[in-house]
Design an enzyme around this catalytic site. Structure first.
Site, PDB file in Angstrom:
ATOM      1  N   TYR A 129      44.437  41.112  37.996  1.00 56.45           N
ATOM      2  CA  TYR A 129      45.223  42.360  38.046  1.00 56.45           C
ATOM      3  C   TYR A 129      46.558  42.143  38.751  1.00 56.45           C
ATOM      4  O   TYR A 129      47.472  42.946  38.607  1.00 56.45           O
ATOM      5  CB  TYR A 129      44.469  43.480  38.782  1.00 56.45           C
ATOM      6  CG  TYR A 129      43.196  43.957  38.139  1.00 56.45           C
ATOM      7  CD1 TYR A 129      42.779  43.505  36.886  1.00 56.45           C
ATOM      8  CD2 TYR A 129      42.380  44.877  38.793  1.00 56.45           C
ATOM      9  CE1 TYR A 129      41.587  43.948  36.324  1.00 56.45           C
ATOM     10  CE2 TYR A 129      41.189  45.329  38.239  1.00 56.45           C
ATOM     11  CZ  TYR A 129      40.796  44.856  37.003  1.00 56.45           C
ATOM     12  OH  TYR A 129      39.616  45.296  36.455  1.00 56.45           O
ATOM     13  N   HIS A 155      34.651  37.532  36.049  1.00 59.04           N
ATOM     14  CA  HIS A 155      35.341  38.575  35.289  1.00 59.04           C
ATOM     15  C   HIS A 155      35.018  38.585  33.792  1.00 59.04           C
ATOM     16  O   HIS A 155      34.795  39.637  33.203  1.00 59.04           O
ATOM     17  CB  HIS A 155      36.853  38.437  35.499  1.00 59.04           C
ATOM     18  CG  HIS A 155      37.609  39.707  35.267  1.00 59.04           C
ATOM     19  ND1 HIS A 155      38.792  39.982  35.903  1.00 59.04           N
ATOM     20  CD2 HIS A 155      37.346  40.781  34.476  1.00 59.04           C
ATOM     21  CE1 HIS A 155      39.226  41.177  35.508  1.00 59.04           C
ATOM     22  NE2 HIS A 155      38.375  41.669  34.642  1.00 59.04           N
TER      23      HIS A 155
END
Length: 273
Positions: free
Chosen positions: A45, A103
């Site tokens: 992110y 992830h």
């Protein structure tokens, strides 16, 4: 909401996906002021440092927070995972996170599941993370992860899940193993908020469509991590926890499933169940 190892995973948190710079600082600060205590971020992110800054400036004590981050695919190798997590901790200004997730599956299985789950377990043994888990894993990958570290050590599988993509097979398998599901994109980028079925239920409860959808997911036993840049929405979403839907309303939302997947990045996605 309690996982296999009886350590609670908060049912309601604040997501930070796609939020950058001052926007994410303001969102996290506003969220913490409104009463959020669970923050979800990820290495990819690019906002861990800003999240750490917002937490530091909020004045909320670290022990009152539940912080989740996710390891990016570049860092799955045995010699890279722990150093990358330490880098994340430095950005987040903490000596540990509460939950660390893989992830996405390793592209092309470049790093075997057993290797990165073993490295994640090592990070946990070192006290860098209290719990470990996965994200975007199908049933076969969950089975590999379970074989590597044991189902009791996998806190959650964070997956796209909303009324239009209810992911029932993956959710049922995870729950059969005591692995909690965390729903991301629960509002389907806002697409479900205009659904007439959702709207009618919202009207019946004097609630917002977002509250209805989040309550639906939570009543199914899933954790939710909605994000917002607007303080009013952050506060409104938080009130979801006081909303209870009827069995009939839950059934109406169940009927909305149409397998509509919104996140399916080429090279990362597994063969979805």
């Amino acid at each position: 909401m309690t996982t296999n190892n009886n350590v609670p995973i908060p049912a309601f948190g604040l997501g930070t996906f796609r939020l950058q710079g001052q926007v994410v600082i303001d969102s996290v600060k506003n969220g913490l002021e409104a009463g959020y205590r669970t923050i979800d971020t990820a290495q990819i992110y690019g906002n861990e440092a800003e999240v750490g800054q917002a937490i530091a400036e909020s004045g909320v004590a670290r022990q009152d927070l539940f912080i989740t981050t996710k390891i990016w695919t570049d860092h799955y190798a045995k010699d890279k995972l722990v150093p990358s997590l330490k880098d994340s901790l430095a950005k987040l200004r903490t000596d540990h996170v509460d939950l660390t997730l893989i992830h996405w599956p390793s592209p092309g299985n470049a790093v075997p599941v057993a290797e990165f789950m073993g490295a994640l377990a090592e990070a946990q043994a070192q006290g860098l993370t209290k719990q470990i888990g996965v994200s975007n894993f199908n049933i076969a990958l969950m089975q590999e992860a379970i074989a590597a570290v044991g189902a009791q050590n996998i806190a959650t599988n964070q997956i796209e899940l909303h009324p239009y993509l209810q992911n029932r097979k993956v959710a049922a398998f995870a729950q059969s193993q005591g692995i909690r599901i965390t729903s991301y994109m629960t509002l389907a980028y806002g697409k479900v908020l205009n659904d007439p079925v959702i709207g009618a239920i919202a009207t019946a409860h004097d609630a917002t469509p977002a509250q209805v959808v989040l309550a639906w997911a939570m009543q199914l036993g899933y954790a939710v991590i909605p994000s917002s840049t607007k303080r009013a929405n952050l506060e409104s979403n938080l009130k979801t926890q006081q909303l209870t839907l009827t069995e009939a309303e839950m059934a109406q939302i169940a009927a909305l499933d149409r397998g509509e997947r919104l996140t399916d990045p080429a090279g990362l996605s597994p063969a979805w169940d």
